[in-house]
Write an enzyme that holds these catalytic residues in place. Structure first.
Site, PDB file in Angstrom:
ATOM      1  N   TYR A 202       0.737  -1.141  -0.043  1.00 41.05           N
ATOM      2  CA  TYR A 202      -0.233  -0.153   0.096  1.00 41.05           C
ATOM      3  C   TYR A 202       0.873   1.238  -0.114  1.00 41.05           C
ATOM      4  O   TYR A 202       0.636   2.100  -0.863  1.00 41.05           O
ATOM      5  CB  TYR A 202      -0.837   0.119   1.291  1.00 41.05           C
ATOM      6  CG  TYR A 202      -1.759   1.217   1.217  1.00 41.05           C
ATOM      7  CD1 TYR A 202      -2.854   1.521   0.570  1.00 41.05           C
ATOM      8  CD2 TYR A 202      -1.569   2.114   2.665  1.00 41.05           C
ATOM      9  CE1 TYR A 202      -3.603   2.635   0.652  1.00 41.05           C
ATOM     10  CE2 TYR A 202      -2.362   3.306   2.796  1.00 41.05           C
ATOM     11  CZ  TYR A 202      -3.424   3.424   1.864  1.00 41.05           C
ATOM     12  OH  TYR A 202      -4.064   4.733   2.122  1.00 41.05           O
ATOM     13  N   TYR A 254     -12.832  12.601  -2.214  1.00 47.94           N
ATOM     14  CA  TYR A 254     -13.083  12.535  -0.764  1.00 47.94           C
ATOM     15  C   TYR A 254     -14.640  13.098  -0.421  1.00 47.94           C
ATOM     16  O   TYR A 254     -15.534  12.719  -1.054  1.00 47.94           O
ATOM     17  CB  TYR A 254     -12.326  13.611   0.041  1.00 47.94           C
ATOM     18  CG  TYR A 254     -10.895  12.838  -0.323  1.00 47.94           C
ATOM     19  CD1 TYR A 254     -10.236  11.573  -0.112  1.00 47.94           C
ATOM     20  CD2 TYR A 254      -9.837  13.915  -0.576  1.00 47.94           C
ATOM     21  CE1 TYR A 254      -8.922  11.234  -0.531  1.00 47.94           C
ATOM     22  CE2 TYR A 254      -8.405  13.502  -0.914  1.00 47.94           C
ATOM     23  CZ  TYR A 254      -8.013  12.208  -0.754  1.00 47.94           C
ATOM     24  OH  TYR A 254      -6.813  11.885  -0.983  1.00 47.94           O
TER      25      TYR A 254
END
Length: 318
Positions: A202, A254
């Site tokens: 990640y 977002y």
């Protein structure tokens, strides 16, 4: 007027108007802040703003600080989702992550415990992207990270893409919240494999360094449903690109995704290094950078620039 001629004229118009648009949007940089919770990102130039736009023939229009290098951060989540879908198929992926916006911050773990069955709401929040990273095929952490990097290189048509070591190390050193989420997911039976190995994959894909032209080329593949229109090679199944673009509209910016859909009307994904990847489906791939962020974690000048361009060029899908 032919469609091709229209596109040529449109690109010329964009090229002519771009300096004015950039100057107007750049005035907003002082109203934002450069990300600092990952210490290495705090060194980014606050006043920078650049854009690169590419059409199906490879013709490009660019301006501003488009040569600035930056890390993909959350933009990478779109492409690891695509790779995980190609490796596992839809059912296996969406048994582990949901398909809905959260209404919470991208790094929140609140609903993992409050809302059953305890899987991340979508692949673009941190918890979801960590789970997606665990689904990338490979016999080792290195193989998974290498496959991811090579996938990104292929989509960007740039074999020189690499992980920014300083940003990667900075992320790994300050990732207590991400580790907390990962261990919670592991305990809940959602995350498989070693937590530190998954997080390493990640951190590495978030730290891949790009320029606006790389984002534009990657976006161009999505704009043409998984086929690179310049080479004619199909790189991603169309169905998976549809899924990714839908997430970009509903979750890609977002907690400002709804506002962005209304004001800009294009699929997009942002990252806290200031990058925005977006596209005009069937026409253009677009990469933007502006490290000064608004309160929602999106490039304050970059969002304004895209709003201006979309409205003046009538690009909104809606």
């Amino acid at each position: 007027m032919s469609d091709q001629l229209f596109k040529q004229d449109e690109l010329s118009l964009v090229q002519n108007r771009l300096p004015v648009w950039l100057e107007e949007s750049k005035q907003l940089c002082d109203k934002g802040k450069v990300a600092s919770y990952i210490p290495e990102l705090a060194h980014a130039p606050r006043q920078a703003l650049g854009i690169h736009l590419m059409d199906a023939s490879g013709k490009s229009v660019s301006g501003g600080d488009c040569g600035l290098s930056f890390t993909m951060q959350s933009i990478s989540k779109i492409f690891t989702l695509l790779l995980a879908l190609m490796d596992n198929g839809e059912k296996a992926v969406f048994d582990k992550v949901g398909m809905e916006p959260t209404g919470d911050n991208f790094n929140s773990m609140l609903k993992l415990e409050l809302v059953q069955p305890g899987i991340p709401f979508n692949p673009l929040i941190n918890a979801g992207a960590i789970v997606i990273s665990s689904l990338i095929a490979g016999g080792s952490t290195k193989e998974k990270a290498d496959r991811t990097l090579q996938f990104f290189r292929t989509l960007a048509n740039n074999d020189s893409l690499s992980v920014d070591k300083a940003v990667y190390e900075s992320e790994a050193e300050t990732a207590d919240l991400n580790r907390s989420m990962a261990y919670f997911l592991k305990d809940n039976g959602v995350l498989e494999g070693d937590v530190n190995d998954v997080l390493d994959v990640y951190f590495r894909h978030c730290s891949i360094q790009v320029q606006c032209k790389d984002l534009a080329r990657m976006a161009l593949v999505l704009a043409f449903d998984g086929t690179d229109p310049i080479t004619g090679v199909n790189l991603i199944p169309r169905r998976y690109v549809q899924i990714a673009k839908t997430f970009m509209v509903t979750c890609g910016m977002y907690n400002a995704s709804g506002e962005f859909a209304i004001e800009v009307g294009l699929p997009a994904k942002s990252g806290v290094a200031g990058g925005i990847l977006t596209m005009v489906p069937g026409r253009y791939g677009i990469g933007v950078v502006g490290p000064s962020l608004n309160a929602k974690g999106n490039s304050i000048a970059g969002v304004h620039l895209l709003e201006t361009m979309s409205k003046e060029m009538d690009w909104s899908l809606f």
